[in-house]
Design a protein around this motif. Structure first.
Motif, PDB file in Angstrom:
ATOM      1  N   ASP A 110       0.817  -1.219   0.000  1.00 57.02           N
ATOM      2  CA  ASP A 110       0.000   0.000   0.000  1.00 57.02           C
ATOM      3  C   ASP A 110       0.845   1.261   0.000  1.00 57.02           C
ATOM      4  O   ASP A 110       0.328   2.355   0.236  1.00 57.02           O
ATOM      5  N   LEU A 111       2.137   1.106  -0.250  1.00 55.17           N
ATOM      6  CA  LEU A 111       3.048   2.251  -0.209  1.00 55.17           C
ATOM      7  C   LEU A 111       3.193   2.886  -1.595  1.00 55.17           C
ATOM      8  O   LEU A 111       3.351   2.176  -2.579  1.00 55.17           O
ATOM      9  N   PRO A 112       3.167   4.222  -1.659  1.00 52.27           N
ATOM     10  CA  PRO A 112       3.523   4.876  -2.926  1.00 52.27           C
ATOM     11  C   PRO A 112       4.956   4.504  -3.307  1.00 52.27           C
ATOM     12  O   PRO A 112       5.794   4.258  -2.422  1.00 52.27           O
ATOM     13  N   ASP A 113       5.227   4.495  -4.597  1.00 56.76           N
ATOM     14  CA  ASP A 113       6.540   4.067  -5.089  1.00 56.76           C
ATOM     15  C   ASP A 113       7.687   4.846  -4.452  1.00 56.76           C
ATOM     16  O   ASP A 113       8.711   4.261  -4.089  1.00 56.76           O
ATOM     17  N   ILE A 114       7.514   6.164  -4.333  1.00 58.10           N
ATOM     18  CA  ILE A 114       8.610   6.985  -3.797  1.00 58.10           C
ATOM     19  C   ILE A 114       8.915   6.644  -2.341  1.00 58.10           C
ATOM     20  O   ILE A 114      10.041   6.799  -1.886  1.00 58.10           O
ATOM     21  N   VAL A 115       7.903   6.166  -1.620  1.00 56.23           N
ATOM     22  CA  VAL A 115       8.129   5.765  -0.229  1.00 56.23           C
ATOM     23  C   VAL A 115       8.835   4.409  -0.196  1.00 56.23           C
ATOM     24  O   VAL A 115       9.795   4.207   0.566  1.00 56.23           O
ATOM     25  N   ARG A 116       8.358   3.511  -1.034  1.00 53.88           N
ATOM     26  CA  ARG A 116       8.943   2.175  -1.082  1.00 53.88           C
ATOM     27  C   ARG A 116      10.449   2.246  -1.371  1.00 53.88           C
ATOM     28  O   ARG A 116      11.249   1.506  -0.789  1.00 53.88           O
ATOM     29  N   ALA A 117      10.837   3.137  -2.240  1.00 61.41           N
ATOM     30  CA  ALA A 117      12.255   3.262  -2.593  1.00 61.41           C
ATOM     31  C   ALA A 117      13.087   3.659  -1.378  1.00 61.41           C
ATOM     32  O   ALA A 117      14.193   3.144  -1.173  1.00 61.41           O
ATOM     33  N   GLU A 118      12.558   4.570  -0.556  1.00 59.79           N
ATOM     34  CA  GLU A 118      13.307   5.014   0.622  1.00 59.79           C
ATOM     35  C   GLU A 118      13.387   3.904   1.673  1.00 59.79           C
ATOM     36  O   GLU A 118      14.388   3.774   2.377  1.00 59.79           O
ATOM     37  N   VAL A 119      12.329   3.127   1.770  1.00 55.38           N
ATOM     38  CA  VAL A 119      12.323   2.017   2.727  1.00 55.38           C
ATOM     39  C   VAL A 119      13.424   1.018   2.363  1.00 55.38           C
ATOM     40  O   VAL A 119      14.150   0.521   3.239  1.00 55.38           O
ATOM     41  N   ARG A 120      13.564   0.755   1.088  1.00 51.89           N
ATOM     42  CA  ARG A 120      14.618  -0.176   0.654  1.00 51.89           C
ATOM     43  C   ARG A 120      15.999   0.417   0.887  1.00 51.89           C
ATOM     44  O   ARG A 120      16.944  -0.300   1.225  1.00 51.89           O
ATOM     45  N   ALA A 121      16.107   1.731   0.722  1.00 53.70           N
ATOM     46  CA  ALA A 121      17.401   2.380   0.937  1.00 53.70           C
ATOM     47  C   ALA A 121      17.854   2.194   2.386  1.00 53.70           C
ATOM     48  O   ALA A 121      19.049   2.024   2.651  1.00 53.70           O
ATOM     49  N   PHE A 122      16.900   2.209   3.314  1.00 52.12           N
ATOM     50  CA  PHE A 122      17.256   2.005   4.725  1.00 52.12           C
ATOM     51  C   PHE A 122      17.911   0.646   4.927  1.00 52.12           C
ATOM     52  O   PHE A 122      18.951   0.526   5.594  1.00 52.12           O
ATOM     53  N   ALA A 123      17.309  -0.378   4.339  1.00 55.16           N
ATOM     54  CA  ALA A 123      17.894  -1.719   4.458  1.00 55.16           C
ATOM     55  C   ALA A 123      19.278  -1.745   3.819  1.00 55.16           C
ATOM     56  O   ALA A 123      20.219  -2.321   4.378  1.00 55.16           O
ATOM     57  N   ASP A 124      19.409  -1.103   2.680  1.00 56.17           N
ATOM     58  CA  ASP A 124      20.709  -1.079   1.987  1.00 56.17           C
ATOM     59  C   ASP A 124      21.792  -0.456   2.856  1.00 56.17           C
ATOM     60  O   ASP A 124      22.918  -0.959   2.930  1.00 56.17           O
ATOM     61  N   VAL A 125      21.453   0.656   3.509  1.00 56.00           N
ATOM     62  CA  VAL A 125      22.408   1.342   4.378  1.00 56.00           C
ATOM     63  C   VAL A 125      22.878   0.414   5.496  1.00 56.00           C
ATOM     64  O   VAL A 125      24.076   0.304   5.778  1.00 56.00           O
ATOM     65  N   ASN A 126      21.928  -0.252   6.116  1.00 56.16           N
ATOM     66  CA  ASN A 126      22.267  -1.142   7.227  1.00 56.16           C
ATOM     67  C   ASN A 126      23.117  -2.322   6.769  1.00 56.16           C
ATOM     68  O   ASN A 126      24.125  -2.664   7.409  1.00 56.16           O
ATOM     69  N   VAL A 127      22.695  -2.927   5.663  1.00 53.33           N
ATOM     70  CA  VAL A 127      23.410  -4.108   5.170  1.00 53.33           C
ATOM     71  C   VAL A 127      24.833  -3.728   4.744  1.00 53.33           C
ATOM     72  O   VAL A 127      25.789  -4.455   5.038  1.00 53.33           O
ATOM     73  N   ALA A 128      24.970  -2.587   4.098  1.00 55.61           N
ATOM     74  CA  ALA A 128      26.301  -2.165   3.650  1.00 55.61           C
ATOM     75  C   ALA A 128      27.224  -1.930   4.840  1.00 55.61           C
ATOM     76  O   ALA A 128      28.391  -2.340   4.831  1.00 55.61           O
ATOM     77  N   TRP A 129      26.683  -1.270   5.861  1.00 61.89           N
ATOM     78  CA  TRP A 129      27.499  -0.996   7.059  1.00 61.89           C
ATOM     79  C   TRP A 129      27.927  -2.298   7.736  1.00 61.89           C
ATOM     80  O   TRP A 129      29.085  -2.481   8.116  1.00 61.89           O
ATOM     81  N   LEU A 130      26.966  -3.201   7.879  1.00 63.76           N
ATOM     82  CA  LEU A 130      27.264  -4.486   8.513  1.00 63.76           C
ATOM     83  C   LEU A 130      28.269  -5.298   7.693  1.00 63.76           C
ATOM     84  O   LEU A 130      29.200  -5.885   8.244  1.00 63.76           O
ATOM     85  N   ALA A 131      28.075  -5.312   6.395  1.00 64.59           N
ATOM     86  CA  ALA A 131      28.965  -6.104   5.531  1.00 64.59           C
ATOM     87  C   ALA A 131      30.388  -5.594   5.621  1.00 64.59           C
ATOM     88  O   ALA A 131      31.345  -6.376   5.729  1.00 64.59           O
ATOM     89  N   LYS A 132      30.531  -4.281   5.601  1.00 63.51           N
ATOM     90  CA  LYS A 132      31.858  -3.690   5.707  1.00 63.51           C
ATOM     91  C   LYS A 132      32.508  -4.061   7.035  1.00 63.51           C
ATOM     92  O   LYS A 132      33.669  -4.485   7.099  1.00 63.51           O
ATOM     93  N   GLY A 133      31.739  -3.930   8.102  1.00 58.79           N
ATOM     94  CA  GLY A 133      32.258  -4.262   9.429  1.00 58.79           C
ATOM     95  C   GLY A 133      32.648  -5.717   9.543  1.00 58.79           C
ATOM     96  O   GLY A 133      33.713  -6.054  10.091  1.00 58.79           O
ATOM     97  N   LEU A 134      31.829  -6.597   9.020  1.00 54.54           N
ATOM     98  CA  LEU A 134      32.113  -8.035   9.087  1.00 54.54           C
ATOM     99  C   LEU A 134      33.379  -8.388   8.316  1.00 54.54           C
ATOM    100  O   LEU A 134      34.183  -9.225   8.761  1.00 54.54           O
TER     101      LEU A 134
END
Lengths: 187, 187
Positions: A110-134
């Motif tokens: 039920d999310l507008p496309d522009i919102v959905r994109a930002e939600v995915r960006a949040f996951a990307d930020v977290n995963v990238a930070w974790l991957a780098k740290g690991l």
DNA sequence: TATATCCTACCTAACGTTTGGTAGGTGAAT
DNA sequence: ATTCACCTACCAAACGTTAGGTAGGATATA
């Protein structure tokens, strides 16, 4: 107070969305929280979709800054990783709220496309930070860092969701401890 | 066709709630899905809260039956545990839907009490099944089975949520694999 | 057997409220 | 004189819910 009002709307909308989701966010309650009238929000944001997208974008931007600060202040990569669960703990400390993007992930249909994109960006930020740290910490092989990072992110999200459903922050802590004991998170 | 209509409402409401949550469940769309009028739902359920509670109760009852069947058909406890992620995979297979109770856990602040109670019962059913399996399989010490069971439940919920947000069921599978590789789930 | 009564399963129509959004105005600052 | 920040006053659509009605089947009585 133009800038202040815009920031106040952003901050209040974030709080509401972390407790009630995108669907539960409405202009009248939001305006009341800020101390203005509902119609005035349209002076700062053209629509609910734009507002929510701005809130979600700001959310991952703030998270990115916070994670970078965590990495900078920790003595080493392993120590930084160990503190990662604290970032998610803060939402629960804040009146048993949920990660904004976890809530919106549930509402993805039920999310507008522009919102959905930002939600995915949040996951990307977290995963990238974790991957780098690991990878830097040498906890997993570099080619497996991203997979493990995703697993940690998903597991922490699930722990936060479960703790919220019981309104029990100590449950979050014991879940994190279990992840450590099982070997998912660095002990 | 009284019984059939009630069951049809229950089934359709479950599908809608797994995609749009409690807040996104509305009588007009639900009635249309069943092929009746919105007001007719009140012949079978006195209110939205009662409807949602019945849906959630049926959901964990069905899950309990399914889990027992899984345990009964598996050669041993370890084999049954290995199949646990399949139960959650089915929601994603069903048009990228989410576990009903994960969605409602996010919405917990806006849930009527009778619905909240059923949502928690779902988690209890899962944790109890997992804890029993872990203890019987001897994977963890009996006094640590419940803690590990909760961790598995939370992690699987998180994996499903993340996969849904990307509409990518292969992501769910790789997350489950990562949990196994890390030692959270029995390999 | 015929009729009166009741129940089930739905209907149409509307209730009051809440939703996102719009039109146009006011007063202060630039 | 214009722009900014906000207002009052709406609107149409959608929400959960209610009132009242109808068609058809079951049951009870005469």
């Amino acid at each position: 107070m133009s800038t202040n009002s815009k920031e106040a709307i952003l901050a209040a909308a974030r709080q509401i969305a972390q407790a009630h989701g995108y669907g539960g966010l409405n202009f009248r309650d939001l305006a009341a929280a800020v101390g203005i009238k509902a119609a005035s929000i349209y002076h700062h944001f053209p629509s609910k979709a734009d507002l929510a997208a701005a809130v979600a974008r700001r959310y991952w931007e703030d998270t990115a800054v916070e994670l970078e600060a965590m990495a900078a202040h920790a003595p080493d990569a392993t120590a930084a990783l160990r503190r990662y669960p604290q970032a998610f703990r803060r939402a629960l400390e804040n009146d048993n709220r949920l990660c904004l993007c976890s809530f919106m992930s549930a509402e993805v249909d039920d999310l507008p496309d522009i919102v959905r994109a930002e939600v995915r960006a949040f996951a990307d930020v977290n995963v990238a930070w974790l991957a780098k740290g690991l990878a830097v910490a040498g906890i997993v092989a570099p080619d497996k860092a991203e997979a493990r990072a995703r697993a940690i992110f998903a597991a922490i999200s699930g722990a936060q969701l479960m703790a919220r459903s019981r309104a029990d922050i100590t449950l979050y802590d014991t879940l994190v401890d279990s992840y450590r004991a099982a070997g998912l998170l660095p002990a």
